[in-house]
Design an enzyme around this catalytic site. Structure first.
Site, mmCIF file in Angstrom:
data_model
loop_
_atom_site.group_PDB
_atom_site.id
_atom_site.type_symbol
_atom_site.label_atom_id
_atom_site.label_comp_id
_atom_site.label_asym_id
_atom_site.label_seq_id
_atom_site.Cartn_x
_atom_site.Cartn_y
_atom_site.Cartn_z
ATOM 1 N N SER A 95 -15.408 -3.535 -4.753
ATOM 2 C CA SER A 95 -14.387 -3.045 -4.704
ATOM 3 C C SER A 95 -14.977 -1.463 -4.966
ATOM 4 C CB SER A 95 -13.442 -3.305 -5.504
ATOM 5 O OG SER A 95 -14.846 -3.311 -7.559
ATOM 6 N N TYR A 108 0.392 -0.936 0.081
ATOM 7 C CA TYR A 108 0.328 -0.086 -0.324
ATOM 8 C C TYR A 108 0.725 1.246 0.160
ATOM 9 C CZ TYR A 108 -3.524 -3.331 1.669
ATOM 10 O OH TYR A 108 -4.639 -4.535 2.155
#
Length: 392
Positions: free
Chosen positions: A304, A147
């Site tokens: 998502s 990330y």
């Protein structure tokens, strides 16, 4: 890991002006996408390179464009940390968020916050989001090597501790990506990860996935051997007090049993995609984990980024939510929690943080659980493409 682009969303395009902020996404999620405009620190850019005000009042001007600005990525280093304006009114006692017991002792909050992969999960925005979430009463944070925001997340955690949140109450998860698999590389990664976070320990480290990427550079070669070497290195870091708990992500029963056979530290958690639409393999994996005392954490609870608006506007979810005075998103989170599965929806909006934490003051009736449990097989789907036990 809320916020990854799923297979149904359209590919993001990166303009030439901000191409230095673009990363190849194919190795992260699905090969259907070639690029995604990521966050502040990609393409060789770092806070040290860009935020140093010795280079100018807004750091290095070569780092910035209309989208990625000094304010967004660096914040104001002289400003005292504080919560966003409406966080105080949304605060709840941390004890109101229920927890899961973990093998070997300790517990993990059932509701947390995912720190991927939206614009607000990068730069100063994610630091502020972490600070707001912790000051609001949240305690479970879910991060990962890939990330690319350990520095800002760690800063938010440290600021929250400075403002009175006990570090012992914070449950910080991160994940090791496959390019750091192997005994030596994993051992080196632990020190690097803690340095980026600026913390003495993390509460949980997960192997991010079981398979390997073709372009990974590592000393090990076969997926099973790489997983095992990495696990043994993390166990050593755990014994040294750098990691409190160990777990995995996207593993199936076979892959879990292979690690269990090594002995030593227990696998305390398995993080998988989990929502009413997942295929049977994901449900079977969750059941196997529960049978063996392994906590399950759901990602993709609301879909998502590309699918969330379609999922959360479904009439059946809104109708169920209206029976409890809750949103469709809270219904989906409660469905998982009621199955003893922790949730980590991603947001930097304090209002949504508060909603995501407030799923312990109601329970779905059996008839409503049955509705969500009865998605036909031909309508099952994955947003992120990880299938447990798919890798050798």
């Amino acid at each position: 890991v809320e916020g990854y682009l799923g297979s149904s969303s359209s590919s993001s395009s990166c303009s030439h002006s901000n191409s230095m902020h673009c990363i190849v996404n194919a190795s992260i999620v699905l090969l259907a996408f070639s690029h995604v405009c990521a966050g502040c620190w990609t393409g060789g850019l770092t806070p040290e390179l860009c935020c140093d005000r010795a280079l100018g009042p807004k750091g290095n001007p070569s780092c910035w464009d209309a989208e990625f600005t000094y304010e967004r990525c660096c914040g104001d280093p002289e400003a005292a940390p504080k919560a966003s304006h409406n966080v105080e009114s949304l605060r709840l006692a941390a004890s109101n968020v229920h927890s899961l017991p973990l093998l070997g002792g300790g517990s993990m909050p059932l509701s947390g916050m995912g720190l991927c992969c939206r614009p607000s999960a990068q730069g100063d925005a994610v630091r502020q989001g972490v600070l707001d979430f912790l000051l609001m009463g949240g305690r479970h944070l879910d991060d990962a090597q890939i990330y690319d925001n350990h520095r800002e997340v760690g800063q938010g955690v440290r600021q929250a501790v400075e403002l009175g949140v006990p570090r012992s109450e914070i449950f910080l998860t991160t994940k090791i990506w496959t390019n750091s698999f192997g005994f030596d590389k994993a051992a080196a990664w632990v020190s690097s990860m803690l340095g980026e976070l600026g913390l003495e320990y993390v509460d949980l480290v997960l192997l991010h996935k079981a398979g390997l990427d073709a372009d990974d550079t590592r000393d090990c070669h076969e997926p099973k051997a790489c997983r095992q070497e990495t696990w043994l290195a993390l166990q050593r870091a755990q014994r040294a007090g750098k990691i409190r708990h160990l777990g995995v992500s996207n593993f199936g029963p076979r892959q879990l049993q292979e690690l269990i056979a090594l002995g030593g530290a227990p696998i305390v958690a398995n993080q998988i995609e989990y929502h009413p639409w997942v295929p049977q393999m994901h449900r079977t994996t969750a059941e196997w984990c529960h049978k063996h005392g392994i906590a399950v954490t759901a990602y993709g609870s609301m879909g998502s980024t590309g699918m969330a608006s379609q999922i959360l506007t479904q009439d059946v979810l809104k109708q169920v939510g209206s029976a409890y005075g809750k949103t469709a998103g809270q219904v989906l989170l409660r469905w998982a929690v009621q199955k003893n599965v922790s949730v980590i929806p991603g947001t930097s909006n304090p209002k949504h943080m508060a909603e995501n934490l407030r799923v312990f003051d109601f329970a779905l009736a059996d008839e409503h659980m049955q509705i969500l449990d009865s998605v036909p097989e031909d309508q099952r789907m994955l947003h992120f493409g990880h299938t447990p036990d798919d890798s050798p």
